[in-house]
Design a protein around this motif. Structure first.
Motif, PDB file in Angstrom:
ATOM      1  N   ALA A   1      62.926 -72.477 -52.236  1.00 11.45           N
ATOM      2  CA  ALA A   1      62.875 -71.993 -53.986  1.00 11.45           C
ATOM      3  C   ALA A   1      62.739 -72.939 -54.656  1.00 11.45           C
ATOM      4  N   ARG A   2      62.002 -72.538 -55.973  1.00 14.96           N
ATOM      5  CA  ARG A   2      61.638 -73.465 -57.085  1.00 14.96           C
ATOM      6  C   ARG A   2      63.195 -73.770 -57.580  1.00 14.96           C
ATOM      7  N   ILE A   3      63.443 -75.175 -57.740  1.00 13.53           N
ATOM      8  CA  ILE A   3      64.753 -75.631 -58.346  1.00 13.53           C
ATOM      9  C   ILE A   3      64.959 -75.187 -59.544  1.00 13.53           C
ATOM     10  N   SER A   4      63.908 -74.990 -60.542  1.00 18.16           N
ATOM     11  CA  SER A   4      63.834 -74.712 -61.949  1.00 18.16           C
ATOM     12  C   SER A   4      64.351 -73.206 -62.285  1.00 18.16           C
ATOM     13  N   GLY A   5      64.636 -72.577 -61.106  1.00 22.71           N
ATOM     14  CA  GLY A   5      64.796 -71.042 -60.932  1.00 22.71           C
ATOM     15  C   GLY A   5      66.394 -70.830 -60.612  1.00 22.71           C
ATOM     16  N   PHE A   6      66.857 -72.157 -60.202  1.00 25.83           N
ATOM     17  CA  PHE A   6      68.408 -72.291 -59.991  1.00 25.83           C
ATOM     18  C   PHE A   6      69.287 -72.362 -61.187  1.00 25.83           C
ATOM     19  N   SER A   7      70.524 -71.754 -61.030  1.00 16.89           N
ATOM     20  CA  SER A   7      71.292 -71.844 -62.056  1.00 16.89           C
ATOM     21  C   SER A   7      71.946 -73.376 -62.359  1.00 16.89           C
ATOM     22  N   LYS A   8      72.540 -73.521 -63.352  1.00 21.20           N
ATOM     23  CA  LYS A   8      72.851 -75.042 -63.618  1.00 21.20           C
ATOM     24  C   LYS A   8      73.740 -75.763 -62.685  1.00 21.20           C
ATOM     25  N   GLY A   9      74.674 -74.795 -62.068  1.00 21.10           N
ATOM     26  CA  GLY A   9      75.402 -75.450 -61.066  1.00 21.10           C
ATOM     27  C   GLY A   9      74.717 -75.432 -59.696  1.00 21.10           C
ATOM     28  N   MET A  10      73.742 -74.705 -59.354  1.00 21.62           N
ATOM     29  CA  MET A  10      72.923 -74.787 -58.110  1.00 21.62           C
ATOM     30  C   MET A  10      72.067 -75.996 -58.377  1.00 21.62           C
ATOM     31  N   GLN A  11      71.472 -76.162 -59.675  1.00 19.29           N
ATOM     32  CA  GLN A  11      70.565 -77.386 -59.482  1.00 19.29           C
ATOM     33  C   GLN A  11      71.545 -78.785 -59.598  1.00 19.29           C
ATOM     34  N   ARG A  12      72.638 -78.609 -59.972  1.00 19.39           N
ATOM     35  CA  ARG A  12      73.497 -79.899 -59.769  1.00 19.39           C
ATOM     36  C   ARG A  12      73.646 -80.180 -58.349  1.00 19.39           C
ATOM     37  N   GLN A  13      74.049 -78.951 -57.428  1.00 21.51           N
ATOM     38  CA  GLN A  13      74.242 -79.193 -56.087  1.00 21.51           C
ATOM     39  C   GLN A  13      72.853 -79.862 -55.556  1.00 21.51           C
ATOM     40  N   ALA A  14      71.921 -79.222 -55.814  1.00 24.21           N
ATOM     41  CA  ALA A  14      70.238 -79.824 -55.342  1.00 24.21           C
ATOM     42  C   ALA A  14      70.577 -81.292 -55.598  1.00 24.21           C
ATOM     43  N   ALA A  15      70.801 -81.485 -56.603  1.00 23.38           N
ATOM     44  CA  ALA A  15      70.691 -82.834 -57.095  1.00 23.38           C
ATOM     45  C   ALA A  15      71.618 -83.869 -55.955  1.00 23.38           C
ATOM     46  N   LEU A  16      72.677 -83.308 -55.672  1.00 29.48           N
ATOM     47  CA  LEU A  16      73.560 -84.032 -54.861  1.00 29.48           C
ATOM     48  C   LEU A  16      73.295 -84.010 -53.499  1.00 29.48           C
ATOM     49  N   ILE A  17      72.753 -83.081 -53.233  1.00 29.92           N
ATOM     50  CA  ILE A  17      72.437 -82.810 -51.834  1.00 29.92           C
ATOM     51  C   ILE A  17      71.215 -83.975 -51.537  1.00 29.92           C
ATOM     52  N   LEU A  18      70.355 -84.290 -52.501  1.00 23.24           N
ATOM     53  CA  LEU A  18      69.439 -85.133 -52.304  1.00 23.24           C
ATOM     54  C   LEU A  18      69.993 -86.495 -52.576  1.00 23.24           C
ATOM     55  N   ALA A  19      70.922 -86.892 -53.595  1.00 18.27           N
ATOM     56  CA  ALA A  19      71.551 -88.075 -53.481  1.00 18.27           C
ATOM     57  C   ALA A  19      72.415 -88.472 -52.081  1.00 18.27           C
ATOM     58  N   PHE A  20      73.027 -87.715 -51.577  1.00 18.35           N
ATOM     59  CA  PHE A  20      73.765 -88.118 -50.473  1.00 18.35           C
ATOM     60  C   PHE A  20      72.619 -88.160 -49.072  1.00 18.35           C
ATOM     61  N   ALA A  21      71.634 -87.422 -49.323  1.00 18.85           N
ATOM     62  CA  ALA A  21      70.482 -87.443 -48.057  1.00 18.85           C
ATOM     63  C   ALA A  21      69.684 -89.052 -48.129  1.00 18.85           C
ATOM     64  N   THR A  22      69.775 -89.474 -49.278  1.00 14.22           N
ATOM     65  CA  THR A  22      69.207 -91.051 -49.572  1.00 14.22           C
ATOM     66  C   THR A  22      70.230 -91.820 -48.791  1.00 14.22           C
ATOM     67  N   MET A  23      71.417 -91.582 -48.491  1.00 14.49           N
ATOM     68  CA  MET A  23      72.263 -92.417 -47.922  1.00 14.49           C
ATOM     69  C   MET A  23      72.412 -93.771 -48.600  1.00 14.49           C
ATOM     70  N   PRO A  24      72.827 -93.559 -49.731  1.00 11.22           N
ATOM     71  CA  PRO A  24      72.856 -94.889 -50.565  1.00 11.22           C
ATOM     72  C   PRO A  24      73.925 -95.735 -50.133  1.00 11.22           C
ATOM     73  N   GLN A  25      73.635 -97.290 -50.353  1.00 13.74           N
ATOM     74  CA  GLN A  25      74.802 -98.117 -50.328  1.00 13.74           C
ATOM     75  C   GLN A  25      75.572 -98.159 -51.467  1.00 13.74           C
ATOM     76  N   TYR A  26      74.842 -97.513 -52.803  1.00 12.53           N
ATOM     77  CA  TYR A  26      75.837 -97.647 -54.024  1.00 12.53           C
ATOM     78  C   TYR A  26      75.390 -96.327 -54.449  1.00 12.53           C
ATOM     79  N   LEU A  27      76.189 -95.516 -54.991  1.00 13.03           N
ATOM     80  CA  LEU A  27      76.151 -94.222 -55.277  1.00 13.03           C
ATOM     81  C   LEU A  27      76.458 -94.073 -56.888  1.00 13.03           C
ATOM     82  N   LEU A  28      75.795 -93.819 -57.834  1.00 11.32           N
ATOM     83  CA  LEU A  28      76.378 -93.926 -59.135  1.00 11.32           C
ATOM     84  C   LEU A  28      76.274 -92.363 -59.395  1.00 11.32           C
TER      85      LEU A  28
END
Ligand SMILES: Nc1ncnc2c1ncn2[C@@H]1O[C@H](COP(=O)(O)OP(=O)(O)OP(=O)(O)O)[C@@H](O)[C@H]1O
Length: 298
Positions: free
Chosen positions: A122-149
């Motif tokens: 689905a297009r992320i721009s069609g997600f609710s605000k909370g769902m967009q936040r979740q989408a961003a967090l999914i991507l953040a963790f999937a980058t497996m960062p050594q430092y997460l801000l």
């Protein structure tokens, strides 16, 4: 280790941050706290190497972060207003990010998409605000960062998602010993999550310390006086945030109970007890807000 040494940031003539110095050891979850406009996002962007400080320097693992491409690929800043490709879906963002972040994990991405029950096509721009936040967090963790801000990452999430996010952060930290810095103006959110707190106030660092040390700095007491009144004595010993509660007073004070008993002796305290302070109470106590007479506003 994230090391911030004498860092200042200006935007034109406006000084956003002045002479900030503190260190965040590896394996810590650091809460970056301050009121609106305190400079939390600005500091996170400097740690992420997005902004260059005008003075001082920021190093991560001993190397400067600004214009350090290889370090930036091991670091992720989950922004308060996350960036998504125009018309982008989680799937297209995953493809985009997997090309940039060498530690990208498609397994983690799939697990988190299922966990948050988002449609990856689905297009992320069609997600609710909370769902967009979740989408961003999914991507953040999937980058497996050594430092997460994480900039205000709990904002817009419902209670159950907030708790889930905390569990995910703990789990990620446990497995990867990463360094997480999360900004918030809500200490309640950070209670039980962070083991290190940095407070920014009036463009400067108010203090940065472990949560244990922070709790030791100040104690909340409750005292009842023979005859009921002891407010003058409390003011006399520089008790802070004095509140009356039935027949007793609640206040904060920097010293120990024995010393307090001695200092209040002349007012004949009936009993003195102390109570644990929440992070939020310590924060509010530290900020010592100006008092306004709201009744004169209208
Ligand atoms: N790009 C910019 N140009 C000019 N001023 C800026 C810029 N970014 C931030 N500022 C200013 O710097 C100050 C700190 O802003 P910042 O966004 O870092 O605060 P914050 O603590 O994250 O606030 P909030 O909790 O409201 O998000 C504010 O006065 C803001 O107006």
């Amino acid at each position: 280790m994230i090391s911030i040494e004498g860092v200042s940031k200006t935007f034109g003539r406006f000084t956003a941050l002045e002479d900030i110095s503190f260190e965040i050891a590896d394996g810590r979850i650091c809460g970056l706290v301050g009121y609106n406009g305190a400079g939390k996002t600005t500091l996170l962007k400097m740690i992420a190497g997005i902004y260059r400080p005008e003075a001082g320097r920021i190093t991560i693992g001993g190397v400067p972060v600004y214009e350090n491409e290889s370090l930036k690929r091991r670091l992720f800043m989950a922004q308060d207003d996350p960036y998504f490709l125009p018309q982008g879906s989680l799937q297209s963002m995953a493809l985009f990010f997997s090309g940039f972040y060498p530690n990208w994990s498609h397994k983690t991405y799939r697990e988190l998409v299922d966990f948050f029950e988002l449609d990856p096509e689905a297009r992320i721009s069609g997600f609710s605000k909370g769902m967009q936040r979740q989408a961003a967090l999914i991507l953040a963790f999937a980058t497996m960062p050594q430092y997460l801000l994480m900039d205000e990452s709990f904002d817009g999430l419902d209670l159950s998602k907030r708790n889930q996010l905390k569990s995910i952060m703990f789990e990620y930290m446990k497995k990867h010993g990463t360094n997480i810095v999360i900004s918030s103006h809500n200490l309640r959110e950070l209670e039980g999550l962070c083991d290190y707190i940095a407070i920014i106030r009036d463009k400067r660092l108010s203090f940065a310390t472990t949560v244990n040390e922070m709790r030791k700095r100040r104690t909340k007491y409750r005292v009842a006086f023979l005859g009921g009144n002891g407010i003058e004595q409390l003011r006399g010993i520089q008790a802070r945030n004095i509140m009356r509660d039935d027949d007793s007073y609640i206040f904060t004070w920097d010293g120990g109970a024995d010393e307090l008993r001695k200092r209040l002796e002349s007012a004949s305290p009936l009993w003195i007890t102390n109570e644990p302070m929440t992070l939020e109470e310590i924060f509010l106590d530290e900020m010592e807000d100006k008092e306004y007479d709201i009744a004169t506003f209208f």
